[in-house]
Design a protein around this motif. Structure first.
Motif, PDB file in Angstrom:
ATOM      1  N   UNK A 338       0.841  -8.434   0.911  1.00 28.91           N
ATOM      2  CA  UNK A 338       1.973  -8.518  -0.013  1.00 28.91           C
ATOM      3  C   UNK A 338       1.465  -8.637  -1.460  1.00 28.91           C
ATOM      4  N   UNK A 339       0.426  -9.446  -1.653  1.00 30.95           N
ATOM      5  CA  UNK A 339      -0.153  -9.576  -2.993  1.00 30.95           C
ATOM      6  C   UNK A 339      -0.637  -8.221  -3.497  1.00 30.95           C
ATOM      7  N   UNK A 340      -1.229  -7.463  -2.575  1.00 31.69           N
ATOM      8  CA  UNK A 340      -1.768  -6.163  -3.002  1.00 31.69           C
ATOM      9  C   UNK A 340      -0.625  -5.204  -3.342  1.00 31.69           C
ATOM     10  N   UNK A 341       0.454  -5.296  -2.579  1.00 32.67           N
ATOM     11  CA  UNK A 341       1.634  -4.486  -2.926  1.00 32.67           C
ATOM     12  C   UNK A 341       2.126  -4.847  -4.333  1.00 32.67           C
ATOM     13  N   UNK A 342       2.057  -6.123  -4.649  1.00 31.81           N
ATOM     14  CA  UNK A 342       2.432  -6.541  -6.014  1.00 31.81           C
ATOM     15  C   UNK A 342       1.496  -5.938  -7.055  1.00 31.81           C
ATOM     16  N   UNK A 343       0.206  -5.926  -6.736  1.00 31.54           N
ATOM     17  CA  UNK A 343      -0.757  -5.331  -7.673  1.00 31.54           C
ATOM     18  C   UNK A 343      -0.431  -3.868  -7.926  1.00 31.54           C
ATOM     19  N   UNK A 344       0.007  -3.206  -6.852  1.00 33.40           N
ATOM     20  CA  UNK A 344       0.302  -1.777  -6.948  1.00 33.40           C
ATOM     21  C   UNK A 344       1.334  -1.494  -8.049  1.00 33.40           C
ATOM     22  N   UNK A 345       2.270  -2.426  -8.195  1.00 25.48           N
ATOM     23  CA  UNK A 345       3.311  -2.246  -9.234  1.00 25.48           C
ATOM     24  C   UNK A 345       2.692  -2.048 -10.618  1.00 25.48           C
ATOM     25  N   UNK A 346       1.585  -2.747 -10.853  1.00 24.89           N
ATOM     26  CA  UNK A 346       0.968  -2.671 -12.175  1.00 24.89           C
ATOM     27  C   UNK A 346       0.284  -1.324 -12.418  1.00 24.89           C
ATOM     28  N   UNK A 347       0.217  -0.513 -11.376  1.00 26.11           N
ATOM     29  CA  UNK A 347      -0.375   0.812 -11.573  1.00 26.11           C
ATOM     30  C   UNK A 347       0.706   1.889 -11.661  1.00 26.11           C
ATOM     31  N   UNK A 348       1.896   1.589 -11.129  1.00 28.98           N
ATOM     32  CA  UNK A 348       2.909   2.647 -11.007  1.00 28.98           C
ATOM     33  C   UNK A 348       3.517   3.058 -12.347  1.00 28.98           C
ATOM     34  N   UNK A 349       3.609   2.077 -13.282  1.00 32.56           N
ATOM     35  CA  UNK A 349       4.113   2.420 -14.619  1.00 32.56           C
ATOM     36  C   UNK A 349       3.260   3.504 -15.256  1.00 32.56           C
ATOM     37  N   UNK A 350       2.038   3.592 -14.833  1.00 32.18           N
ATOM     38  CA  UNK A 350       1.124   4.561 -15.437  1.00 32.18           C
ATOM     39  C   UNK A 350       1.024   5.817 -14.595  1.00 32.18           C
ATOM     40  N   UNK A 351       1.926   5.937 -13.618  1.00 36.09           N
ATOM     41  CA  UNK A 351       2.026   7.194 -12.871  1.00 36.09           C
ATOM     42  C   UNK A 351       1.220   7.246 -11.591  1.00 36.09           C
ATOM     43  N   UNK A 352       0.509   6.159 -11.259  1.00 39.38           N
ATOM     44  CA  UNK A 352      -0.274   6.203 -10.021  1.00 39.38           C
ATOM     45  C   UNK A 352       0.673   6.251  -8.831  1.00 39.38           C
ATOM     46  N   UNK A 353       0.287   7.056  -7.844  1.00 43.18           N
ATOM     47  CA  UNK A 353       1.161   7.193  -6.680  1.00 43.18           C
ATOM     48  C   UNK A 353       0.876   6.102  -5.648  1.00 43.18           C
ATOM     49  N   UNK A 354      -0.256   5.444  -5.753  1.00 48.33           N
ATOM     50  CA  UNK A 354      -0.542   4.375  -4.806  1.00 48.33           C
ATOM     51  C   UNK A 354      -1.831   3.679  -5.166  1.00 48.33           C
ATOM     52  N   UNK A 355      -2.038   2.510  -4.550  1.00 43.46           N
ATOM     53  CA  UNK A 355      -3.254   1.735  -4.767  1.00 43.46           C
ATOM     54  C   UNK A 355      -3.923   1.530  -3.410  1.00 43.46           C
ATOM     55  N   UNK A 356      -5.044   2.218  -3.207  1.00 39.76           N
ATOM     56  CA  UNK A 356      -5.769   2.033  -1.956  1.00 39.76           C
ATOM     57  C   UNK A 356      -6.671   0.813  -2.078  1.00 39.76           C
ATOM     58  N   UNK A 357      -6.992   0.198  -0.936  1.00 41.03           N
ATOM     59  CA  UNK A 357      -7.832  -1.001  -1.016  1.00 41.03           C
ATOM     60  C   UNK A 357      -8.732  -1.131   0.199  1.00 41.03           C
ATOM     61  N   UNK A 358      -9.831  -1.822  -0.007  1.00 44.13           N
ATOM     62  CA  UNK A 358     -10.759  -2.162   1.076  1.00 44.13           C
ATOM     63  C   UNK A 358     -11.168  -3.611   0.879  1.00 44.13           C
ATOM     64  N   UNK A 359     -11.037  -4.407   1.964  1.00 40.10           N
ATOM     65  CA  UNK A 359     -11.611  -5.746   1.919  1.00 40.10           C
ATOM     66  C   UNK A 359     -12.930  -5.711   2.683  1.00 40.10           C
ATOM     67  N   UNK A 360     -13.961  -6.304   2.091  1.00 43.80           N
ATOM     68  CA  UNK A 360     -15.255  -6.358   2.777  1.00 43.80           C
ATOM     69  C   UNK A 360     -15.341  -7.723   3.453  1.00 43.80           C
ATOM     70  N   UNK A 361     -15.381  -7.698   4.807  1.00 46.16           N
ATOM     71  CA  UNK A 361     -15.394  -8.967   5.541  1.00 46.16           C
ATOM     72  C   UNK A 361     -16.699  -9.089   6.330  1.00 46.16           C
ATOM     73  N   UNK A 362     -16.892 -10.256   6.935  1.00 45.79           N
ATOM     74  CA  UNK A 362     -18.065 -10.468   7.789  1.00 45.79           C
ATOM     75  C   UNK A 362     -18.109  -9.412   8.895  1.00 45.79           C
ATOM     76  N   UNK A 363     -16.909  -9.001   9.338  1.00 50.03           N
ATOM     77  CA  UNK A 363     -16.831  -8.088  10.489  1.00 50.03           C
ATOM     78  C   UNK A 363     -16.807  -6.622  10.061  1.00 50.03           C
ATOM     79  N   UNK A 364     -17.064  -6.334   8.818  1.00 49.70           N
ATOM     80  CA  UNK A 364     -16.995  -4.948   8.357  1.00 49.70           C
ATOM     81  C   UNK A 364     -15.814  -4.782   7.412  1.00 49.70           C
ATOM     82  N   UNK A 365     -15.433  -3.542   7.140  1.00 47.69           N
ATOM     83  CA  UNK A 365     -14.358  -3.354   6.172  1.00 47.69           C
ATOM     84  C   UNK A 365     -13.011  -3.439   6.865  1.00 47.69           C
TER      85      UNK A 365
END
Lengths: 592, 592
Positions: A338-365
């Protein structure tokens, strides 16, 4: 005429004044009647002192004390005592004044807004009663700060042999290209003055005249639709120098800024300021005014993902787009989906169609896009972004302008949200080698990125005809904490190059001469090499005051509708006056 | 980019520089080829240095030297030598620079005006080529002087805890009563901003806001028909203080002026400045801005001549007129009848019908009017005017305003003609207790002499209704050498007296609130007693620069027709732009 003459300001009383007779003048901030005594907080622009009305000190004063209302204007005479119950949160909290004489200089109706800094009233009400709003300590502090900044600037420039020269307000359209405010002439029927968007042409003419080092702190005017940090009239610190190059101008200006910051904040800024080309700023920050107080730089991963099966990435790259990432280091666990969806909003005003993300964890991505990426692609991205366990990687794929706009906005948001910098830090940065031109996407027309008097980089002179968009300007911006506070350039100083410049911009020689002929002609009579800079004073003071809005540092600002709520300007005017100016109001709306 | 970096300014080279390597940059003032050498006067704003091209020093430089024309921009490197034939009239005249390297930074067409102070070209040509005109040393000196005056003012006021606050340029009509310049609003259709005639209302609002001590050096605008010392835009030094009376304001302002005069001229001015009521100034000088550097005071001889048989005198007195005289002491023999006829001209502009005269000689009085006067009348006049052998007495008889206008103008002319004062002397004078109102001769309407926010003298408050014309204002002008350089007043600070003031001026309450409601309302929320002053900066600098015309101290002034000959402002503008502003040009002239 008041009988009592003020001896001290209210905010300065301290222990050392105990036993002294003082006369204070100011406003009743608050009155409390307690145990047969009347306590009044007496306020002036320097602060508040507690004054006490005590029947045993003066019965006459006490009787008047009982009548005092909020914001009454009074003058009191009395002796300073050590306070019975000290208030150590107030600078004057260790003392109080027992009133021997009081004079009421004016009474007051109940004010429509509270005179305290954190008053939560609407800004419109504050603007309507600006004279009350400005009674607040923080607003008085801002006015004083603004005064101090201009004083520091003037003192510095005076010492450096600059002279302040006033240039006309009633003048001709200037070359910035925004909409002009105009003023009908009564004497010259059918003709109009324009209010200057800057003193650009006049300061260049002063260089032609040998004035050598000019400055001016001056009002400029642009009739544009207003954003939060714009006003129809704004103030520039405007400078110009002869017989100099970029290095000279940057050198003296960074000394000036260090002088200002030292004077205002007591901070020593390291000189010289860092310098970065426009290209590097765009690459690393997606922005020509990067806030360098924190990292979160943009990392280009286009190469690493160019063979990806992920359609969004591959099609972007096919169309000439790019993919950039930010590594929000150590924050993987602190951002939910949900936090990341909120972050996405800060990119949409500038025309971005989406915000992709990867979390790096102990178990891999951990990532919704992981399934579209091969192991080696993921590893390659992790290597490039230096992604390690606990990191959150954010990606935008699009054409470069969208990627840069979206990620730089997101970066600034995250920098603030994650508290990545100290509010009091002052990070200056010179951004250099701006493109000389920019091309309008719709019309395809070239326009000057800075203004048409900016000199091209010498080695790019031949590009003017062949590939104007690749030509770099001898222009530089000064950035402070992510705000552009000033910009300038070395100017063209020969009429040949100036004419060529107008030609590239699509002017005929006749048009160029009609608009700027006086300058082109002036260049023929012995013009020295020259250049300069202009600062937005409002914005500079706003940053130094830690305000979010330039209206907080302007005594009488206008709304986004360009009106003054206090005076109700603009207003209608008499037909007689219009007729004298040879104009009519066009009541039927003909313009589109 | 020039390769050589300036090391010294051209005007500062002296004996102490002999043997040093210097780099100068500037303009070719003059080139002379003499005896195998080329002598160039190299000019920058600090002055001129002689640079010499000598084949034996550098052949390359010499070859370039041969190509240099007037006003070429060059930079030269060379060693300073003692000059062979010294020119002691030039500050740099004992040295010269032998050129080792030269770079031509720009060439120049032959300039249309000479770059020398006493160039006798028309002012219009000077204004069209202002950038060349400003190359003259006296013009650069004036710009520097103006800078220095404002710097001294700002330093002084800063030390005295004044803060500079910017007030709006796009605003509402202000109360001075001259014609406003107006600016159509694009966003607010059919509405207009006015450019301020002064920051009067805003500075009073700042006092309401507790700003306490305000100043601003600020452009003001009046759309009036221009006289020699007026411009459509002009600059004020504007101040306001709270919790003060006249004495406080005069005290701090005369200290400021003493600081300025000390800084500019090195003169110590005695404080306090002399003070004189308006009434006394009119009686003694016929003028509310007397030049007190010389005598020639006006002497009222009405009583002495009231029984005269001379028709011109007796009929004047019958109609309520007066007769005043000036004793031009010791000058009887220096003025022929023709000279006196010339003097008469200086009275006629002010409506005087004639100038009567008496010369006191060894043999008695010599005068065309002697035959109409009795011995005792003549003796009485001589006694009153202290006329003695050798004196020339000049008389005007008319209504008081004509007598005062004519004789004060004549007095100023004679003071200058007869060299009665030292040009460098600075005589300041406060003129106080101005009338609050003046009555328009034609309409009979009262108007405020200063402006409608000026407080009446306390003891004259009751006159407001009964005999407003007798009411005195708490106003004061500062006069320097016969020029009004500043004026101010204690302001009304209660809405009751302010409303009464508007009523006397013939406003209905509704009209008053429509125009100045925001100020009247502000006065109800706790307004301190306050007052201030405004100086005309242009005129002040003009006087300190010993110039006769404010255009000499303004970088880019306008003509009497309110046009700028350099930029050709005002200009026509596009219909599109007008349409966006919702206005049309009224091409048929409807106004009278």
């Amino acid at each position: 005429m008041e009988k009592l003459k003020r001896s001290h300001m209210a905010g300065i009383l301290r222990n050392e004044h105990i036993g002294k007779e003082v006369i204070l003048a100011g406003w009743v901030q608050k009155r409390r009647d307690l145990g047969g005594l009347i306590f009044v907080d007496l306020r002036d622009k320097t602060g508040i002192s507690q004054v006490v009305f005590d029947q045993e000190v003066s019965k006459e004063a006490f009787i008047i004390g009982e009548t005092l209302g909020t914001e009454y204007v009074i003058v009191v005479k009395g002796k300073v005592y050590e306070r019975f119950s000290k208030n150590l949160e107030m600078p004057t909290g260790e003392v109080e004044v027992f009133v021997e004489e009081v004079e009421v200089l004016n009474d007051a109706r109940t004010p429509p807004i509270y005179i305290k800094d954190d008053d939560q009233v609407s800004e419109n009400l504050r603007l309507k009663y600006r004279y009350l709003d400005l009674r607040k300590q923080n607003m008085q502090k801002n006015l004083k700060l603004r005064h101090d900044v201009t004083k520091l600037v003037r003192d510095f420039l005076d010492k450096e042999n600059f002279i302040e020269v006033e240039t006309p307000i009633l003048t001709k359209p200037t070359p910035e290209g925004a909409r002009d405010y105009i003023v009908p002439s009564r004497v010259n029927q059918g003709k109009f003055y324009a209010l200057p968007q800057s003193p650009q042409l006049f300061k260049q003419l002063l260089m032609v005249s040998g004035t050598d080092r000019y400055f001016q702190i001056v009002k400029c005017f642009r009739d544009e639709d207003l954003r939060a940090d714009r006003q129809p009239e704004f103030t520039q610190i405007d400078c110009e120098m002869s017989f100099v190059d970029e290095m000279d101008i940057m050198d003296i200006n960074e000394k000036m800024m260090a002088h200002v910051v030292k004077g205002i904040k007591g901070l020593n800024i390291t000189l010289p300021f860092p310098r970065m080309t426009y290209k590097e700023a765009m690459d690393r920050y997606g922005n020509d005014k990067p806030d360098t107080r924190f990292g979160l730089e943009l990392i280009n991963v286009t190469e690493n993902l160019k063979t990806s099966d992920f359609k969004v990435f591959s099609s972007t790259i096919e169309k000439g787009g790019i993919i950039k990432a930010i590594n929000v280091s150590g924050e993987a666990d602190n951002f939910s989906r949900k936090d990341i969806t909120n972050l996405e909003k800060h990119t949409k005003d500038y025309g971005a169609k989406g915000l992709a993300w990867i979390k790096v964890t102990e178990e891999g991505v951990n990532s919704p896009i992981a399934k579209f990426l091969s192991e080696s692609e993921i590893q390659s991205v992790l290597d490039k972004t230096e992604g390690k366990t606990g990191d959150l990687l954010l990606f935008v794929a699009d054409e470069p302008s969208v990627v840069h706009g979206a990620l730089s906005n997101l970066r600034n948001y995250l920098g603030k949200e994650l508290n990545l910098y100290n509010k009091d830090q002052c990070n200056f940065l010179w951004v250099t080698e701006f493109p000389l031109f920019e091309r309008d996407k719709e019309t395809g027309r070239l326009s000057a990125m800075h203004h048409p008097f900016t000199a091209p980089v010498d080695e790019d002179l031949l590009l003017l005809e062949k590939k104007p968009e690749d030509a770099r300007a001898r222009a530089y911006d000064l950035v402070l904490n992510g705000h552009e506070i000033g910009g300038g350039s070395i100017r063209i100083h020969t009429s040949e190059i100036q004419e060529k410049m107008f030609q590239v911009l699509g002017f005929t020689k006749k048009e160029a001469y009609k608009k700027f002929g006086f300058l082109l002609e002036a260049f023929q009579y012995g013009t020295p090499p020259h250049g300069g800079i202009a600062y937005g004073l409002d914005r500079l003071v706003m940053i130094l005051a830690h305000e979010e809005n330039i209206r907080q540092v302007i005594a009488f600002p206008k709304t986004q509708n360009a009106t003054c709520l206090l005076t109700e300007a603009p207003t209608t005017i008499d037909d007689d006056q219009l007729s004298e100016l040879h104009i009519n109001i066009n009541s039927s709306e003909e313009n589109s």
